[in-house]
Design a protein around this motif. Structure first.
Motif, PDB file in Angstrom:
ATOM      1  N   SER A  30       0.842  -1.201   0.000  1.00 34.65           N
ATOM      2  CA  SER A  30       0.000   0.000   0.000  1.00 34.65           C
ATOM      3  C   SER A  30       0.880   1.254   0.000  1.00 34.65           C
ATOM      4  CB  SER A  30      -0.950  -0.005   1.184  1.00 34.65           C
ATOM      5  OG  SER A  30      -0.245  -0.115   2.397  1.00 34.65           O
ATOM      6  N   TRP A  31       2.069   1.179   0.614  1.00 29.96           N
ATOM      7  CA  TRP A  31       3.002   2.314   0.626  1.00 29.96           C
ATOM      8  C   TRP A  31       3.427   2.682  -0.799  1.00 29.96           C
ATOM      9  CZ3 TRP A  31       7.773   1.816  -1.551  1.00 29.96           C
ATOM     10  CH2 TRP A  31       8.261   0.517  -1.742  1.00 29.96           C
ATOM     11  N   THR A  35       2.875   6.245  -2.586  1.00 28.42           N
ATOM     12  CA  THR A  35       4.027   6.953  -3.143  1.00 28.42           C
ATOM     13  C   THR A  35       3.763   7.378  -4.586  1.00 28.42           C
ATOM     14  OG1 THR A  35       5.519   5.716  -1.710  1.00 28.42           O
ATOM     15  CG2 THR A  35       6.510   6.773  -3.617  1.00 28.42           C
ATOM     16  N   SER A  42      -0.735  12.239   2.137  1.00 33.42           N
ATOM     17  CA  SER A  42       0.336  11.385   2.645  1.00 33.42           C
ATOM     18  C   SER A  42      -0.174  10.182   3.429  1.00 33.42           C
ATOM     19  CB  SER A  42       1.279  12.202   3.524  1.00 33.42           C
ATOM     20  OG  SER A  42       0.560  12.756   4.607  1.00 33.42           O
TER      21      SER A  42
END
Length: 79
Positions: A30-31, A35, A42
């Motif tokens: 998921s990061w 990104t 964020s």
């Protein structure tokens, strides 16, 4: 990339770990999706309803691109 996928985010229904599972076969990226979508904020909870989320695809190529960009950043700006 032209190979990237798109996903319509639904507040209260969608979760990026589940999106990661669907597209990558694991909930751990998921990061990477966040990104790839800096305009969405964020953290996942800031994503507006019905937002178009870009899914970097395929996973291995996207991770290699990310690693290359991190290495370039370190080269230019240091650790």
């Amino acid at each position: 990339k032209p190979s990237d996928k798109v996903y319509v985010y639904k507040v209260g229904v969608s979760r990026l770990d589940k999106v990661s599972q669907e597209y990558y076969g694991t909930p751990l990226f998921s990061w990477l999706i966040m990104t790839a979508n800096p305009k969405l904020g964020s953290v996942e909870f800031e994503i507006p309803d019905n937002s178009i989320v870009r899914i970097p695809f395929p996973l291995i190529n996207s991770l290699q691109d990310y690693k290359k960009n991190v290495e370039l950043y370190k080269l230019y700006y240091g650790d």
